[in-house]
Design a protein around this motif. Structure first.
Motif, PDB file in Angstrom:
ATOM      1  N   THR A   1       0.880  -0.776  -0.338  1.00 31.88           N
ATOM      2  CA  THR A   1       0.326   0.477  -0.336  1.00 31.88           C
ATOM      3  C   THR A   1       0.385   1.832   0.266  1.00 31.88           C
ATOM      4  OG1 THR A   1      -2.133  -1.248   0.982  1.00 31.88           O
ATOM      5  CG2 THR A   1      -1.903   0.760   1.393  1.00 31.88           C
TER       6      THR A   1
ATOM      7  N   HIS B   1       0.230   3.674  -3.202  1.00 29.21           N
ATOM      8  CA  HIS B   1      -0.571   4.527  -2.400  1.00 29.21           C
ATOM      9  C   HIS B   1       0.244   5.485  -1.981  1.00 29.21           C
ATOM     10  CE1 HIS B   1      -4.127   2.676  -5.086  1.00 29.21           C
ATOM     11  NE2 HIS B   1      -3.098   1.662  -4.135  1.00 29.21           N
TER      12      HIS B   1
ATOM     13  N   ALA C   1       0.592   8.943  -1.852  1.00 32.33           N
ATOM     14  CA  ALA C   1       0.253   9.919  -1.161  1.00 32.33           C
ATOM     15  C   ALA C   1      -0.993   9.551  -0.560  1.00 32.33           C
ATOM     16  CB  ALA C   1      -0.646  10.951  -3.054  1.00 32.33           C
ATOM     17  N   LYS C   2      -1.919   8.627  -0.679  1.00 33.85           N
ATOM     18  CA  LYS C   2      -3.150   8.556   0.302  1.00 33.85           C
ATOM     19  C   LYS C   2      -2.524   8.054   2.113  1.00 33.85           C
ATOM     20  CE  LYS C   2      -6.284   4.808   0.535  1.00 33.85           C
ATOM     21  NZ  LYS C   2      -7.023   3.648   0.263  1.00 33.85           N
TER      22      LYS C   2
ATOM     23  N   GLU D   1      -1.361  11.319   3.625  1.00 36.67           N
ATOM     24  CA  GLU D   1      -2.678  11.927   3.883  1.00 36.67           C
ATOM     25  C   GLU D   1      -3.234  11.276   4.754  1.00 36.67           C
ATOM     26  OE1 GLU D   1      -7.078  13.293   1.558  1.00 36.67           O
ATOM     27  OE2 GLU D   1      -5.633  12.142   0.607  1.00 36.67           O
ATOM     28  N   THR D   2      -3.670  10.543   5.272  1.00 33.07           N
ATOM     29  CA  THR D   2      -3.983   9.752   6.486  1.00 33.07           C
ATOM     30  C   THR D   2      -2.994  10.451   7.531  1.00 33.07           C
ATOM     31  OG1 THR D   2      -4.727   7.674   5.333  1.00 33.07           O
ATOM     32  CG2 THR D   2      -4.711   7.563   7.045  1.00 33.07           C
TER      33      THR D   2
ATOM     34  N   GLU E   1      -8.817   2.349  10.122  1.00 34.02           N
ATOM     35  CA  GLU E   1      -8.401   3.038   8.597  1.00 34.02           C
ATOM     36  C   GLU E   1      -7.135   2.000   8.525  1.00 34.02           C
ATOM     37  OE1 GLU E   1      -8.987   7.203   9.298  1.00 34.02           O
ATOM     38  OE2 GLU E   1     -11.105   7.024   9.893  1.00 34.02           O
TER      39      GLU E   1
ATOM     40  N   SER F   1      -7.149  -0.485   4.828  1.00 28.90           N
ATOM     41  CA  SER F   1      -6.326   0.346   4.113  1.00 28.90           C
ATOM     42  C   SER F   1      -5.821  -1.153   3.627  1.00 28.90           C
ATOM     43  CB  SER F   1      -6.041   1.207   4.177  1.00 28.90           C
ATOM     44  OG  SER F   1      -4.614   1.090   4.838  1.00 28.90           O
TER      45      SER F   1
END
Length: 692
Positions: A161, A165, A167-168, A171-172, A236, A240
């Protein structure tokens, strides 16, 4: 009047028993001046102000200085401590004064004495705790937590992950930091203004946060907010992850929930307002009692920290629980057979034989007279027999599923011989229902028709969906159980109880631990929890057959379960059948129970869905009207969704509905059968054997 010297050489006015606040006191201005003096200065002021030779004794003392840690011992720098100013703070007069005319000598406050006593008790309890923990067997990593495969799977998913991802992920993380800073900013504002914002009700519906301080106190409000923020972040993050299959997903979700529950602020003394308030109110006594409870539990469980759910002193089987009148009419190495005394002049011709689970004691069906299914069945006119299983020890390590099926057949033979009947009705509860289904399939293949009808309570026969047990039914954990069996010859009761408890950790682990160890409460006198703590061992061979062959391989619902020279299938169960499942059951989910019954081969099948859980949904007498039940004409061809859609709801207990079904298959009424003296009165002797 002459003064007599006290023990320190000071002159003390003779006391006539007057209250220190009720006689002529010093002028108010002098009292106020004394009250404003520092504690160490007041004795000097008092000495200078006191007349050397008063004409008559004073009847009241001057206002006392505020008590300080230095004055608690009775002196300050060798000077006598002034007498207390208020009656509630006054030290009681010692009973062993040599001269009753002498004024009382200041003694150590009662609170300080209690504190010293509690410290001594804590020291002694600490030694006992260390000794008890030393008795624990060497830990088995295989049953202490998930194996390395799960951690490797989760780590690989995280790295994947992060790589795909980034950026995700950032951001989280930034969102988590932002929420954390917001929590601290609100806490600082609350400390500055003295008022906590009341617009955030997040988490307050949780029973753990019922104390008003979670809402009104800046410190506890911050702790609650941050815990909920952390919990959301963990969930979360777990959600993910791109995991390889549904099994890995369930295991990661389960492990995440365990971590979140374990780290709740209520589980720690410094962040539990209920425990801190209780400690202050009881001057530390609650913490000492909590330590006593902890030591008791560790000693009772051979060094394992397993919290007691009920007060074991409150119940005695055969005296105030499990008291239905009956007689042990047969005893075998694996079980006792109890026949219950009839309460009606007539009874149904076909006897009723109940097989309870051997994972617990049979008196779950006879807790108290008002909720006893055994008493209710006798009152309905059934000649009732119940099996009481022996609690296995290491000598039964090689007892297998075939031995339990043989015991079923032996119990049936004995019931038919005692009643002179050729057929009977049978009931199986939980794992005993699974084994009854295997027995019915075996009888079908043998052409034996002795069972007229069968009833299954919360019984799993199709294990294709492992549900909440997914984490415990993988090779790493089952391999750990196999190692336990090789070491002890048994699947020990305490390991099994601990596993079951962590399926509902807040209700069965952390909540009881808080009440017992932090609040110092005695476990409740609750019959259902008492029974829940009276677990039994499982023979090693039988446990592994059940876990490997039935749960992991799902052989009974699949290619067939090999037993006693036969390959048994669910479709071999063809007798008239009634199955009862419970809507809130987390051990045997009702949809899984339904799916097993749907694969059975009989044309006469009835399914009843009770409200509530695995035990409370079954122990649900008609007098309570607490939980209702569902009946449906939907059949078994359209799936459980169609069955539920066509179901009708009855607000009362399911017992009468089942009773009518059973009566239709129990034959005509005959004279009731008296069991006689037998071997000994119910509940027999096997029920008293506790797991070691």
């Amino acid at each position: 009047m002459a003064r007599r010297p006290d023990a320190t050489g000071k002159n003390v006015a003779k006391s006539r028993g007057k209250s220190v606040t009720s006689a002529k006191a010093a002028p108010a201005s002098r009292r106020a001046a004394n009250a404003e003096q520092p504690a160490e200065d007041q004795p000097k002021v008092e000495k200078a102000a006191a007349p050397k030779a008063p004409a008559k004794p004073r009847r009241a003392a001057k206002a006392a200085p505020r008590t300080t840690p230095e004055t608690a011992a009775g002196t300050v720098g060798g000077t006598q401590t002034p007498e207390p100013a208020t009656p509630e703070l006054a030290t009681p007069e010692p009973a062993n004064l040599r001269d009753p005319d002498l004024a009382p000598v200041a003694t150590e406050p009662a609170a300080v004495q209690r504190l010293a006593e509690n410290i001594e008790r804590i020291e002694a309890l600490g030694h006992r705790l260390m000794s008890a923990l030393a008795e624990r067997n060497l830990p088995n990593p295989g049953v202490e937590g998930p194996g390395p495969d799960l951690y490797l799977t989760a780590a690989n998913a995280f790295l994947k992950t992060l790589a795909e991802h980034p950026a995700k992920m950032i951001e989280t993380q930034v969102a988590f930091w932002g929420q954390t800073l917001s929590n601290y900013a609100q806490a600082q504002q609350a400390l500055a203004t003295g008022q906590v914002s009341g617009d955030d009700e997040d988490g307050l519906a949780d029973r753990r946060f019922a104390n008003p301080l979670w809402r009104t106190h800046p410190y506890f409000n911050l702790i609650r907010r941050q815990y909920l923020t952390n919990a959301r972040a963990l969930r979360e993050a777990a959600d993910s992850l791109e995991l390889p299959d549904q099994i890995a997903r369930r295991r990661v979700d389960w492990m995440t929930s365990q971590i979140i529950d374990m780290m709740a602020p209520t589980n720690f003394l410094a962040t539990n307002p209920d425990a801190l308030e209780r400690a202050v109110q009881t001057e530390g006594e609650s913490l000492v009692k909590g330590l006593e409870n902890l030591v008791r539990d560790v000693e009772q469980h051979g060094g394992e920290m397993i919290v007691s759910l009920a007060d074991r002193r409150a119940f005695t089987v055969g005296e105030n629980i499990g008291t239905a009148p009956g007689t042990v009419v047969h005893r075998a190495p694996l079980f006792e057979l109890i026949q219950y005394t009839p309460t009606t002049p007539k009874a149904h011709a076909l006897p009723l034989l109940v097989f309870p689970p051997w994972i617990n004691k049979f008196y779950i069906l006879d807790l108290k007279p008002q909720n006893s299914m055994i008493r209710w069945l006798v009152d309905q006119g059934h000649t009732l027999f119940v099996v009481s299983w022996r609690n296995p020890d290491a000598s039964m390590a090689e007892t297998g599923m075939e031995d339990y099926v043989t015991a079923y057949l032996e119990a049936m033979d004995r019931v038919l011989a005692l009643t002179g009947q050729a057929r009977l009705n049978a009931v199986g509860y939980c794992i005993a229902g699974t084994t009854l289904s295997l027995t019915l399939a075996l009888l079908k293949q043998r052409g034996d028709t002795r069972v007229n009808s069968a009833t299954l309570f919360t019984t799993l026969t199709d294990f294709s969906d492992q549900g909440e047990f997914t984490s415990f039914l993988q090779d790493d954990f089952v391999g750990g159980i196999d190692a336990e069996v090789q070491r002890h010859g048994l699947l020990r009761a305490q390991l099994m109880s601990r596993t079951m408890s962590f399926l509902r950790a807040n209700d069965l682990v952390w909540g009881p631990a808080i009440r017992s160890y932090m609040l110092g409460e005695t476990p409740p006198a609750f019959d259902l929890l008492f029974w829940n703590g009276d677990s039994t061992n499982l023979p090693g061979r039988m446990a592994m057959q059940y876990l490997r062959g039935l749960c992991q391989q799902n052989a009974f619902a699949g290619e067939g379960f090999e037993l006693m020279g036969h390959r048994l299938h669910l479709s071999d169960v063809t007798v008239p059948l009634c199955a009862v499942a419970c809507e809130g059951d987390h051990i045997a989910p009702w949809t899984d129970c339904w799916r097993g019954v749907a694969q059975m081969g009989g044309a006469d099948r009835t399914f009843i869905l009770s409200q509530s859980g695995h035990v409370a949904g079954i122990v649900n007498p008609p007098t309570r009207r607490k939980y209702g039940h569902y009946l449906s004409e939907g059949g078994f061809d359209g799936g459980w969704e169609a069955w539920r859609e066509a179901a009708s709801f009855d607000e009362g207990s399911w017992w009468p509905s089942w009773g009518r079904w059973l009566a239709d298959r129990a034959g005509p009424m005959v004279d009731a059968r008296d069991p006689g003296e037998g071997l000994e009165p119910a509940p027999g002797r096997y029920v008293h054997d506790r797991a070691g």
